[in-house]
Design an enzyme around this catalytic site. Structure first.
Site, short mmCIF file in Angstrom:
data_model
loop_
_atom_site.label_atom_id
_atom_site.label_comp_id
_atom_site.label_asym_id
_atom_site.label_seq_id
_atom_site.Cartn_x
_atom_site.Cartn_y
_atom_site.Cartn_z
CE LYS A 13 36.27 39.86 3.81
NZ LYS A 13 37.14 38.87 3.29
NE ARG A 88 36.81 33.45 3.07
CZ ARG A 88 37.25 34.51 2.47
NH1 ARG A 88 38.64 34.62 2.86
NH2 ARG A 88 36.85 34.94 1.29
NE ARG A 123 35.91 42.09 -6.03
CZ ARG A 123 36.22 41.62 -4.75
NH1 ARG A 123 36.04 42.37 -3.62
NH2 ARG A 123 36.17 40.29 -4.68
NE ARG A 156 39.04 38.38 -6.67
CZ ARG A 156 38.95 38.48 -5.22
NH1 ARG A 156 39.50 39.35 -4.64
NH2 ARG A 156 38.54 37.39 -4.67
NE ARG A 167 34.28 35.00 -3.57
CZ ARG A 167 34.69 36.01 -3.92
NH1 ARG A 167 34.27 36.53 -5.23
NH2 ARG A 167 35.29 36.97 -3.13
P1 AMP Z 1 38.95 36.39 -0.76
O1 AMP Z 1 39.98 37.28 -1.65
O2 AMP Z 1 39.50 36.80 0.60
O3 AMP Z 1 37.77 36.52 -1.04
O4 AMP Z 1 39.53 35.02 -1.00
C1 AMP Z 1 39.57 34.63 -2.26
C2 AMP Z 1 39.34 32.77 -2.07
O5 AMP Z 1 40.53 32.25 -1.37
C3 AMP Z 1 38.11 32.40 -1.40
O6 AMP Z 1 36.85 32.32 -1.84
C4 AMP Z 1 38.57 31.08 -1.01
O7 AMP Z 1 38.33 30.00 -1.76
C5 AMP Z 1 40.11 31.25 -0.65
N1 AMP Z 1 40.68 31.63 0.80
C6 AMP Z 1 40.82 32.82 1.15
N2 AMP Z 1 41.10 32.89 2.57
C7 AMP Z 1 40.73 31.68 2.98
C8 AMP Z 1 40.56 31.03 4.35
N3 AMP Z 1 40.90 31.77 5.34
N4 AMP Z 1 40.18 29.56 4.36
C9 AMP Z 1 39.82 29.11 3.33
N5 AMP Z 1 39.65 29.53 1.96
C10 AMP Z 1 40.39 30.81 2.04
#
Ligand code: AMP
Length: 210
Positions: A13, A88, A123, A156, A167
């Site tokens: 993404k 999400r 990654r 990360r 996740r």
């Molecule tokens: P990402 O980098 O998009 O994978 O986001 C990393 C983490 O941030 C996720 O695993 C969630 O814990 C939190 N997070 C990001 N966006 C959201 C969202 N829209 N709703 C809830 N938690 C989020």
């Protein structure tokens, strides 16, 4: 173009968001990046979300909805935006649907779980500018160093294998139902994540034409 990128963590993404941002000349709003920046800066929000993110759990809907309402009303979003990581959950999608913010299309990048696990385990992310690389698929020119800004590349915390599995489970449980939500509205377009980033981008641009 007001676009939502909806795909499992690790489906590419963020990389496709970068490409689309340049192509359409609109900003990418990455909720994960905003939250991680808050953790780095030690803000109140950062303190609240750190434990959840490290465990692969979602941040509460009300926190995310407020955060995005504020962010999307900023001037740089006037001509369009790409949402990477929001909504999400169905609650977030419904809140967005009932707001003044109108979305044109929703893009799903489809990648099987096995490939995602392989990708995320290699990654690397720049600790300064957050550009992502991969030990096999997108190697930096110099080991451990960001091609863009020279920052140090790190794994990360939430890319550790146990957290990745959590996740993915969270994605299937809470985010996948959004595919039906947007398909029913005729907004969903699906591209397949391929080995070459540029091949995925070609397919993405093609499906967005419809
Ligand atoms: P990402 O980098 O998009 O994978 O986001 C990393 C983490 O941030 C996720 O695993 C969630 O814990 C939190 N997070 C990001 N966006 C959201 C969202 N829209 N709703 C809830 N938690 C989020």
């Amino acid at each position: 173009m007001r676009l939502i990128l909806l795909a499992a963590p690790g489906a590419g993404k963020g990389t496709q968001a970068e490409k689309l941002s340049k192509h359409f000349d609109i900003p990418t709003i990455s909720t994960g990046a905003i939250l991680r920046q808050n953790i780095k800066d030690g803000t109140e929000l950062g303190k609240v979300v750190k434990g959840l993110i490290d465990k692969g759990q979602l941040v509460p809907d009300d926190v995310m909805i407020q955060l995005m309402n504020d962010r999307l009303s900023a001037d740089d979003c006037k001509n369009g935006f790409i949402l990477d990581g929001f909504p999400r959950t169905l609650t977030q999608a419904e809140a967005l649907d009932h707001s003044d913010i109108k979305i044109d299309k929703v893009l799903n990048i489809d990648v099987p779980d096995e490939k995602i696990i392989a990708r995320l385990s290699g990654r690397l992310e720049c600790s300064k500018c957050a550009t992502t690389f991969h030990k096999e698929y997108r190697k930096p020119a110099v080991d451990g160093v960001c091609d863009i800004c020279g920052g140090e590349l790190v794994v990360r915390d939430d890319d550790k294998p146990e957290t990745v599995k959590k996740r993915l489970a969270t994605y299937h449980e809470q985010t996948e139902p959004l595919l039906h939500f947007y398909a029913d509205k005729g907004m969903l377009r699906t591209a397949h994540g391929q080995e070459e980033i540029s091949d995925t981008t070609k397919e993405v641009l093609k499906v967005l034409e419809d």
